[in-house]
Design a protein around this motif. Structure first.
Motif, mmCIF file in Angstrom:
data_model
loop_
_atom_site.group_PDB
_atom_site.id
_atom_site.type_symbol
_atom_site.label_atom_id
_atom_site.label_comp_id
_atom_site.label_asym_id
_atom_site.label_seq_id
_atom_site.Cartn_x
_atom_site.Cartn_y
_atom_site.Cartn_z
ATOM 1 N N ALA A 60 0.829 -1.205 0.000
ATOM 2 C CA ALA A 60 0.000 0.000 0.000
ATOM 3 C C ALA A 60 0.863 1.255 0.000
ATOM 4 N N LEU A 61 1.953 1.238 0.784
ATOM 5 C CA LEU A 61 2.857 2.386 0.829
ATOM 6 C C LEU A 61 3.538 2.599 -0.518
ATOM 7 N N ALA A 62 3.983 1.497 -1.142
ATOM 8 C CA ALA A 62 4.635 1.600 -2.453
ATOM 9 C C ALA A 62 3.663 2.122 -3.507
ATOM 10 N N ALA A 63 2.426 1.660 -3.443
ATOM 11 C CA ALA A 63 1.422 2.129 -4.397
ATOM 12 C C ALA A 63 1.149 3.617 -4.228
ATOM 13 N N ALA A 64 1.089 4.061 -2.968
ATOM 14 C CA ALA A 64 0.858 5.489 -2.723
ATOM 15 C C ALA A 64 2.002 6.336 -3.252
ATOM 16 N N LEU A 65 3.230 5.885 -3.039
ATOM 17 C CA LEU A 65 4.390 6.614 -3.563
ATOM 18 C C LEU A 65 4.355 6.668 -5.086
ATOM 19 N N TYR A 66 4.002 5.546 -5.701
ATOM 20 C CA TYR A 66 3.947 5.494 -7.170
ATOM 21 C C TYR A 66 2.895 6.460 -7.712
ATOM 22 N N LEU A 67 1.733 6.487 -7.085
ATOM 23 C CA LEU A 67 0.650 7.334 -7.573
ATOM 24 C C LEU A 67 0.947 8.822 -7.399
ATOM 25 N N TRP A 69 4.012 10.162 -7.047
ATOM 26 C CA TRP A 69 5.386 10.502 -7.436
ATOM 27 C C TRP A 69 5.455 11.791 -8.256
ATOM 28 N N PRO A 70 4.657 11.960 -9.316
ATOM 29 C CA PRO A 70 4.747 13.206 -10.106
ATOM 30 C C PRO A 70 4.430 14.453 -9.283
ATOM 31 N N PRO A 80 10.462 12.581 -3.943
ATOM 32 C CA PRO A 80 10.006 11.179 -4.029
ATOM 33 C C PRO A 80 11.096 10.172 -3.659
ATOM 34 N N LEU A 81 12.345 10.442 -4.087
ATOM 35 C CA LEU A 81 13.438 9.526 -3.764
ATOM 36 C C LEU A 81 13.733 9.532 -2.263
ATOM 37 N N VAL A 82 13.667 10.719 -1.659
ATOM 38 C CA VAL A 82 13.888 10.820 -0.207
ATOM 39 C C VAL A 82 12.830 10.026 0.544
#
Length: 268
Positions: A60-67, A69-70, A80-82
């Protein structure tokens, strides 16, 4: 000729009138419970559910970061990288803690202090696994397994308290034989018993009597709520019940286990 002293009469505490115990079963349809209300389960069930919970949280955390990211990059290009690095570090800490939890249980040596194990993050993990297990219809079994793991870790601390420093909490739905057994144990070791009808009253009697440890009796659902309320502040052992007549009626419990716990705590 000297005669042996009879067990002292147990002190039974009542406070009449918040959270009604048993409310977790309000949706029960009246049908017989599986295995006559005995939800015993292997600790492996809890650990497997915990793995799924951790994986679901990381996903869920990875999906939130992906969504996002822009949008995050628009605020600050490296952001985003931080955040990803921070999330990866947090995930690594969680995985390490989980491995120490499993190692503590199966190695028979607690590898972390109680504030970092059964009286700390473990309580939150129990809550998350409970939420996940409801989705797949295995709530009571997973909660039973989680409580067993919790008790195992807590008992290994070898805590000792005085007879007046231990409090036994029981629900009002015990069968007569179970209630008589509990009162017999309480009288044998001279510890008070409180019949909890509501969660607020259980917390109130704990505040007023200030015990150094509690032995609580409840079904898996109420026990989970009680541990979340109290175990982070006060050492608790939680004894789950069997529900052969359905929830909130003529519940049974392992009196030999309760006797062992009470005797171990008061050092009798």
């Amino acid at each position: 000729m000297a005669t042996s002293a009879s067990p002292q009469r147990p002190q039974l505490i009542h406070i009449e009138t918040d959270r009604r115990l048993g409310h977790e079963w309000d949706e029960w349809d009246g049908k017989p419970l599986p295995n006559e209300g005995d939800y015993s389960a292997s600790p492996a069930l809890f650990f497997a559910t915990a793995i799924l919970t951790v994986v679901a949280g990381v996903a869920a955390l990875a999906a939130a970061l992906y969504l996002f990211w822009p949008r995050l990059a628009a605020l600050w290009t490296p952001l985003p990288l931080v955040l990803a690095a921070a999330a990866g570090g947090a995930a690594a800490v969680v995985v390490l803690w989980y491995l120490l939890l499993v190692g503590s249980f199966y190695s028979r040596v607690n590898l972390l202090p109680e504030r970092l194990l059964e009286r700390g993050p473990f309580l939150r993990l129990m809550n998350w696994t409970s939420l996940l297990s409801r989705v797949v219809g295995r709530r009571d079994w997973v909660e039973h397994a989680a409580i067993d793991v919790y008790n195992t870790l807590a008992i290994r601390r070898g805590r000792k308290v005085g007879k007046g420093e231990l409090l036994v909490l029981i629900p009002r739905c015990l069968s007569k034989a179970a209630l008589d057994g509990v009162l017999g144990i309480a009288g044998r070791y001279d510890v008070p018993v409180f019949v909890a009808t509501r969660g607020q009253l259980a917390r109130r009697v704990i505040r007023e009597r200030r015990p150094r440890a509690v032995v609580a009796v409840a079904c898996e659902r109420d026990m989970m709520t009680g541990l979340r309320d109290v175990a982070g502040k006060l050492p608790v052992l939680g004894l789950t019940m069997r529900l052969p007549q359905g929830p909130c009626r003529d519940a049974e419990l392992d009196l030999a286990m309760m006797d062992t716990w009470v005797k171990g705590l008061v050092g009798a």
